[in-house]
Motif scaffolding. Structure first.
Motif, PDB file in Angstrom:
ATOM      1  N   ALA A 165       0.875  -1.232   0.028  1.00 14.22           N
ATOM      2  CA  ALA A 165      -0.179  -0.004  -0.097  1.00 14.22           C
ATOM      3  C   ALA A 165       0.833   1.339  -0.048  1.00 14.22           C
ATOM      4  N   HIS A 166       0.467   2.397  -0.721  1.00 14.41           N
ATOM      5  CA  HIS A 166       1.083   3.518  -0.757  1.00 14.41           C
ATOM      6  C   HIS A 166       0.308   4.858  -1.046  1.00 14.41           C
ATOM      7  N   ARG A 167       0.757   6.027  -0.787  1.00 20.17           N
ATOM      8  CA  ARG A 167       0.032   7.095  -0.735  1.00 20.17           C
ATOM      9  C   ARG A 167      -0.651   7.491  -2.014  1.00 20.17           C
ATOM     10  N   TYR A 168       0.018   6.903  -3.190  1.00 16.24           N
ATOM     11  CA  TYR A 168      -0.420   7.362  -4.573  1.00 16.24           C
ATOM     12  C   TYR A 168      -1.370   6.567  -5.171  1.00 16.24           C
ATOM     13  N   GLU A 169      -2.381   5.649  -4.621  1.00 16.37           N
ATOM     14  CA  GLU A 169      -3.062   4.989  -4.976  1.00 16.37           C
ATOM     15  C   GLU A 169      -4.431   5.965  -5.189  1.00 16.37           C
ATOM     16  N   GLY A 170      -4.748   5.919  -6.506  1.00 15.11           N
ATOM     17  CA  GLY A 170      -5.801   6.920  -6.665  1.00 15.11           C
ATOM     18  C   GLY A 170      -5.655   7.880  -7.624  1.00 15.11           C
ATOM     19  N   VAL A 171      -4.155   8.057  -7.980  1.00 14.80           N
ATOM     20  CA  VAL A 171      -3.596   8.905  -8.918  1.00 14.80           C
ATOM     21  C   VAL A 171      -2.515   7.938  -9.760  1.00 14.80           C
ATOM     22  N   GLU A 172      -2.408   8.622 -10.986  1.00 16.20           N
ATOM     23  CA  GLU A 172      -1.495   7.687 -11.822  1.00 16.20           C
ATOM     24  C   GLU A 172      -0.158   7.968 -11.254  1.00 16.20           C
ATOM     25  N   HIS A 173       0.686   6.662 -11.327  1.00 15.78           N
ATOM     26  CA  HIS A 173       1.957   6.712 -10.792  1.00 15.78           C
ATOM     27  C   HIS A 173       2.960   5.601 -11.299  1.00 15.78           C
ATOM     28  N   VAL A 174       3.906   5.659 -10.864  1.00  9.47           N
ATOM     29  CA  VAL A 174       5.208   4.816 -11.157  1.00  9.47           C
ATOM     30  C   VAL A 174       5.688   4.065 -10.042  1.00  9.47           C
ATOM     31  N   VAL A 175       5.747   2.699 -10.369  1.00 10.88           N
ATOM     32  CA  VAL A 175       6.217   1.977  -9.346  1.00 10.88           C
ATOM     33  C   VAL A 175       7.589   1.220  -9.624  1.00 10.88           C
ATOM     34  N   LYS A 176       8.680   1.303  -8.976  1.00 13.86           N
ATOM     35  CA  LYS A 176      10.054   0.831  -9.490  1.00 13.86           C
ATOM     36  C   LYS A 176      11.002   0.286  -8.644  1.00 13.86           C
ATOM     37  N   PRO A 177      11.873  -0.467  -8.598  1.00 11.78           N
ATOM     38  CA  PRO A 177      12.853  -0.719  -7.461  1.00 11.78           C
ATOM     39  C   PRO A 177      13.706   0.269  -7.282  1.00 11.78           C
ATOM     40  N   VAL A 178      14.281   0.549  -6.090  1.00 12.39           N
ATOM     41  CA  VAL A 178      15.202   1.371  -5.675  1.00 12.39           C
ATOM     42  C   VAL A 178      16.714   1.140  -6.327  1.00 12.39           C
ATOM     43  N   VAL A 179      16.929  -0.175  -6.856  1.00 12.00           N
ATOM     44  CA  VAL A 179      18.096  -0.275  -7.356  1.00 12.00           C
ATOM     45  C   VAL A 179      17.841  -0.856  -9.020  1.00 12.00           C
ATOM     46  N   SER A 180      18.041   0.059  -9.908  1.00 15.34           N
ATOM     47  CA  SER A 180      17.509  -0.343 -11.437  1.00 15.34           C
ATOM     48  C   SER A 180      18.337   0.482 -12.396  1.00 15.34           C
ATOM     49  N   ALA A 181      18.303   0.031 -13.532  1.00 14.73           N
ATOM     50  CA  ALA A 181      18.847   0.746 -14.633  1.00 14.73           C
ATOM     51  C   ALA A 181      18.130   0.652 -15.983  1.00 14.73           C
ATOM     52  N   GLY A 182      18.258   1.658 -16.742  1.00 14.67           N
ATOM     53  CA  GLY A 182      17.662   1.399 -17.895  1.00 14.67           C
ATOM     54  C   GLY A 182      16.108   1.400 -17.854  1.00 14.67           C
ATOM     55  N   SER A 183      15.393   1.588 -16.952  1.00 14.84           N
ATOM     56  CA  SER A 183      14.113   1.847 -16.790  1.00 14.84           C
ATOM     57  C   SER A 183      13.391   0.218 -16.588  1.00 14.84           C
ATOM     58  N   ARG A 184      14.368  -0.757 -16.466  1.00 20.40           N
ATOM     59  CA  ARG A 184      14.030  -2.134 -15.945  1.00 20.40           C
ATOM     60  C   ARG A 184      13.148  -2.270 -14.551  1.00 20.40           C
ATOM     61  N   ASP A 185      12.184  -3.112 -14.962  1.00 22.31           N
ATOM     62  CA  ASP A 185      11.276  -3.274 -13.792  1.00 22.31           C
ATOM     63  C   ASP A 185      10.498  -1.987 -13.256  1.00 22.31           C
ATOM     64  N   THR A 186      10.325  -1.207 -14.149  1.00 27.22           N
ATOM     65  CA  THR A 186       9.611   0.065 -13.874  1.00 27.22           C
ATOM     66  C   THR A 186       7.964  -0.088 -14.483  1.00 27.22           C
ATOM     67  N   LEU A 187       7.074   0.177 -13.927  1.00 35.19           N
ATOM     68  CA  LEU A 187       5.626   0.283 -14.789  1.00 35.19           C
ATOM     69  C   LEU A 187       5.090   1.799 -14.260  1.00 35.19           C
ATOM     70  N   ARG A 188       4.261   2.192 -15.329  1.00 34.02           N
ATOM     71  CA  ARG A 188       3.388   3.368 -15.214  1.00 34.02           C
ATOM     72  C   ARG A 188       2.008   2.904 -14.711  1.00 34.02           C
ATOM     73  N   LEU A 189       1.324   3.225 -13.813  1.00 34.17           N
ATOM     74  CA  LEU A 189       0.046   2.439 -13.583  1.00 34.17           C
ATOM     75  C   LEU A 189      -1.167   3.560 -13.404  1.00 34.17           C
ATOM     76  N   GLY A 190      -2.197   3.266 -13.795  1.00 35.53           N
ATOM     77  CA  GLY A 190      -3.301   4.079 -13.839  1.00 35.53           C
ATOM     78  C   GLY A 190      -3.844   4.395 -12.267  1.00 35.53           C
ATOM     79  N   ALA A 191      -4.681   5.366 -12.301  1.00 34.20           N
ATOM     80  CA  ALA A 191      -5.233   5.626 -10.945  1.00 34.20           C
ATOM     81  C   ALA A 191      -6.036   4.554 -10.393  1.00 34.20           C
ATOM     82  N   ASP A 192      -6.744   3.780 -11.278  1.00 35.91           N
ATOM     83  CA  ASP A 192      -7.573   2.601 -11.003  1.00 35.91           C
ATOM     84  C   ASP A 192      -6.883   1.654 -10.914  1.00 35.91           C
ATOM     85  N   ASP A 193      -5.525   1.378 -11.355  1.00 39.79           N
ATOM     86  CA  ASP A 193      -4.986   0.083 -11.482  1.00 39.79           C
ATOM     87  C   ASP A 193      -4.169  -0.305 -10.018  1.00 39.79           C
ATOM     88  N   VAL A 194      -5.029  -0.344  -8.949  1.00 43.58           N
ATOM     89  CA  VAL A 194      -4.334  -0.656  -7.693  1.00 43.58           C
ATOM     90  C   VAL A 194      -3.961  -2.131  -7.701  1.00 43.58           C
TER      91      VAL A 194
END
Length: 293
Positions: free
Chosen positions: A118-147
């Motif tokens: 759970a996170h505070r950006y549920e309900g708005v479009e947001h991005v989820v990614k690991p704190v260690v990453s490169a080249g946008s790997r394991d990164t997703l752009r998610l919609g406000a309803d895509d909880v």
């Protein structure tokens, strides 16, 4: 004879295009310069006067192994950027430290392994990614309803023992793009516009990195001021040792915000700004000839 190794990944053993430009510029200055794969056990690291970290784009899958390598290389030769910089910069939780120093960052919530998704950006479009990453790997752009998809992606990363960061998606980037501010040997060199990378409903990036749409940019005064402030706010012990830095900024209604400070293996877009190749080569050779501290 001065010998310089340009560190890369096994998937790009001959370097990328900008790496080839750098090799040519180094060799033109009378030094031996060759690509070296960072995890190749046969490389004689003590035989090199300098090792420049460049296209080591697979490090994020083995971060501790990569940092242990950096420590070993640093013990026998000069590593650029230095191992202590890589250790600080490869985990994006450094953003919280910079925010505490007064740098405006893209709003970010960090989730640690063992925590729920759970996170505070549920309900708005947001991005989820690991704190260690490169080249946008394991990164997703998610919609406000895509909880549910947001939680699933966060859980997958957290269950693998990886820290997670969640940020609201800033729609100003769709028109303005990102701004990458490039600094070489402590001085501003050039800026690039990166087209929007994350698309609605996108899947995970395959390969080493996501393809980018790049062009030269004349940065605004606010972007230049923020990028300068980011480098000034870094831990003091690092600043004098930086060979290169890339400050990635996103637009917002309140002005530019820091997205990332890239000090480990960023593309420097040398091929877009030819004078930068010679600036970087001169800095490398100068450091190779200087006494080690």
């Amino acid at each position: 004879m001065t010998r310089i190794g340009v560190a890369t990944a096994a998937e790009v053993p001959d370097l990328d295009d900008e790496g080839q430009l750098l090799l040519a510029a180094l060799r033109a200055r009378g030094v031996v310069a060759d690509p070296v794969v960072w995890d190749d056990a046969d490389v004689g690291w003590p035989d090199l006067d300098v090792v420049v970290v460049r296209s080591t784009w697979d490090y994020h899958s083995r971060p501790e192994e990569f940092l242990a390598w950096a420590d070993r290389v640093s013990s026998v030769t000069r590593l650029l950027n230095p191992a202590e910089v890589l250790r600080w910069n490869t985990d994006k939780r450094y953003l919280a430290e910079l925010e505490r120093a007064g740098i405006p960052i893209v709003p970010t919530q960090f989730l640690a392994p063992g925590a729920g998704p759970a996170h505070r950006y549920e309900g708005v479009e947001h991005v989820v990614k690991p704190v260690v990453s490169a080249g946008s790997r394991d990164t997703l752009r998610l919609g406000a309803d895509d909880v549910s998809r947001s939680h699933e992606h966060a859980v997958r990363l957290l269950d693998a023992g990886r820290g997670v960061m969640v940020q609201p998606y800033l729609h100003e980037v769709d028109e303005h793009g990102e701004t990458a501010m490039l600094y070489l040997d402590g001085e501003f060199s050039h800026a690039m516009r990166k087209g929007p990378l994350l698309t609605p409903g996108m899947g995970l990036v395959e390969g080493l990195f996501a393809e980018e749409e790049m062009s030269l940019r004349d940065p605004s005064a606010a972007e230049r001021a923020l990028a300068d402030a980011v480098l000034a706010a870094m831990p003091e012990r690092f600043s004098a040792d930086l060979l290169y830095a890339r400050v990635d900024l996103l637009p917002s209604p309140a002005g530019p915000l820091l997205l990332e400070l890239e000090l480990t293996e960023p593309s420097l877009f040398l091929d877009h700004h030819p004078p930068s190749v010679d600036v970087l080569a001169e800095a490398i050779v100068g450091r190779a000839l200087a006494p080690r501290r």
